[in-house]
Design a protein around this motif. Structure first.
Motif, short mmCIF file in Angstrom:
data_model
loop_
_atom_site.label_atom_id
_atom_site.label_comp_id
_atom_site.label_asym_id
_atom_site.label_seq_id
_atom_site.Cartn_x
_atom_site.Cartn_y
_atom_site.Cartn_z
N ALA A 155 0.82 -1.22 0.00
CA ALA A 155 0.00 0.00 0.00
C ALA A 155 0.85 1.26 0.00
CB ALA A 155 -0.93 0.01 1.22
N PRO A 194 1.74 7.10 -0.47
CA PRO A 194 0.39 7.04 0.08
C PRO A 194 -0.29 8.40 0.18
CG PRO A 194 2.00 6.87 1.84
CD PRO A 194 2.78 6.84 0.56
N VAL A 196 -6.03 2.64 -5.87
CA VAL A 196 -6.25 1.41 -5.10
C VAL A 196 -7.51 0.70 -5.59
CG1 VAL A 196 -6.72 0.47 -2.81
CG2 VAL A 196 -5.03 2.30 -3.07
N TRP A 248 -3.10 -7.02 0.64
CA TRP A 248 -2.77 -5.60 0.66
C TRP A 248 -2.01 -5.34 1.95
CZ3 TRP A 248 -2.62 -2.39 -3.15
CH2 TRP A 248 -2.66 -1.01 -2.96
N VAL A 288 -0.35 -2.96 4.48
CA VAL A 288 -0.64 -1.55 4.80
C VAL A 288 0.64 -0.74 4.99
CG1 VAL A 288 -1.87 0.01 6.35
CG2 VAL A 288 -2.79 -2.29 5.89
N TYR A 324 -4.56 3.79 8.37
CA TYR A 324 -5.09 2.45 8.62
C TYR A 324 -6.62 2.45 8.50
CZ TYR A 324 -5.87 -2.03 11.03
OH TYR A 324 -6.25 -3.31 11.37
N THR A 379 -7.53 2.80 4.85
CA THR A 379 -7.24 1.56 4.15
C THR A 379 -8.36 0.54 4.36
OG1 THR A 379 -4.84 1.88 4.27
CG2 THR A 379 -5.62 -0.38 3.97
#
Length: 254
Positions: free
Chosen positions: A40, A52, A61, A77, A79, A97, A100
């Motif tokens: 990620a 990110p 994504v 995936w 993180v 998080y 995600t």
């Protein structure tokens, strides 16, 4: 269901660059994989990065997951990777998080979530114990360094990295068995143990018999991810990698 993964960290970055990743997915699938492992986030320490904080990150994504769905492939995936490069404090990590989970949840029928890649690595600056398992998503608490136990408590499944002792050390294939890695634990293990990294084909002379032994040992505790170098360029397997990948997946289903 048996986990037959392929290391393919760069796929989302390639999607963000407008590259068609479907030939890569078909290449992995033809060798025997049913899942690709992706990051990620990634720092530019191997010639590319996946930021990110980049614009349209969430769209990239979702597009990646949609392509996997169309290819009928599972995905994992991961993180947190290279967190030191992104200098994320606790609050930004918590926010990322949470975001995600929101991105993964609509795809949770075929996307698994791994919290962290190699906690304790010099590139990492994240404390797995701060995080709780996500609701509605099959998830792992993350992996440690090679030969190091993964973060606990275990979530739905555990991910770990096998010994990288030089070929032909038997430990670099026997360690793909979660019971060997967790030597001394009673039967059964508390959850599936998925070995996700170890020696790459070039480290064992592109010997398919060695790759097959890795797969045979990994099957015992749920499957494994074939680790290779083609991930860094998001390219098709070379002939040596392909022979080893096929043997690895054949070993998984003996």
């Amino acid at each position: 269901w048996l986990w037959k993964g392929s290391t393919d960290f760069r796929l989302p970055e390639r999607v963000g660059a407008g590259v068609d990743i479907r030939p890569i997915l078909q290449d992995r699938k033809a060798a025997g994989a049913n899942l690709v492992r992706m990051l990620a986030m990634k720092a530019n320490n191997t010639g590319w990065e996946f930021n990110p904080r980049r614009l349209y990150y969430a769209d990239i994504v979702r597009q990646t997951f949609d392509i996997l769905a169309s290819a009928r492939m599972y995905g994992e995936w991961t993180v947190f990777a290279d967190t030191k490069r992104w200098a994320m404090g606790d609050s930004e990590q918590d926010d990322f998080y949470g975001r995600t989970q929101d991105l993964v949840r609509p795809y949770a029928s075929f996307i698994f979530l791994e919290l962290v890649n190699e906690t304790g690595h010099p590139t990492q600056q994240v404390n797995p114990s701060r995080f709780s398992p996500p609701a509605g998503i099959v998830a792992s608490h993350g992996s440690g360094l090679s030969d190091i136990q993964p973060p606990q408590p275990f979530w739905d499944y555990a991910t770990y990295h096998a010994s990288r002792r030089p070929y032909p050390s038997p430990k670099s294939f026997t360690n793909w068995d979660g019971y060997v890695f967790r030597e001394g634990d009673p039967f059964p293990l508390p959850c599936p143990f998925i070995c996700e990294e170890g020696l790459k084909p070039e480290h064992y002379g592109f010997n398919p018999d060695y790759a097959r032994l890795m797969g045979e040992h990994a099957r015992i505790t749920g499957g494994a991810t074939f680790h290779h170098q083609a991930w860094n360029e998001a390219q098709l397997f070379n002939e040596g990698e392909r022979r080893c990948a096929i043997a690895f997946y054949e070993g998984l289903v003996w």
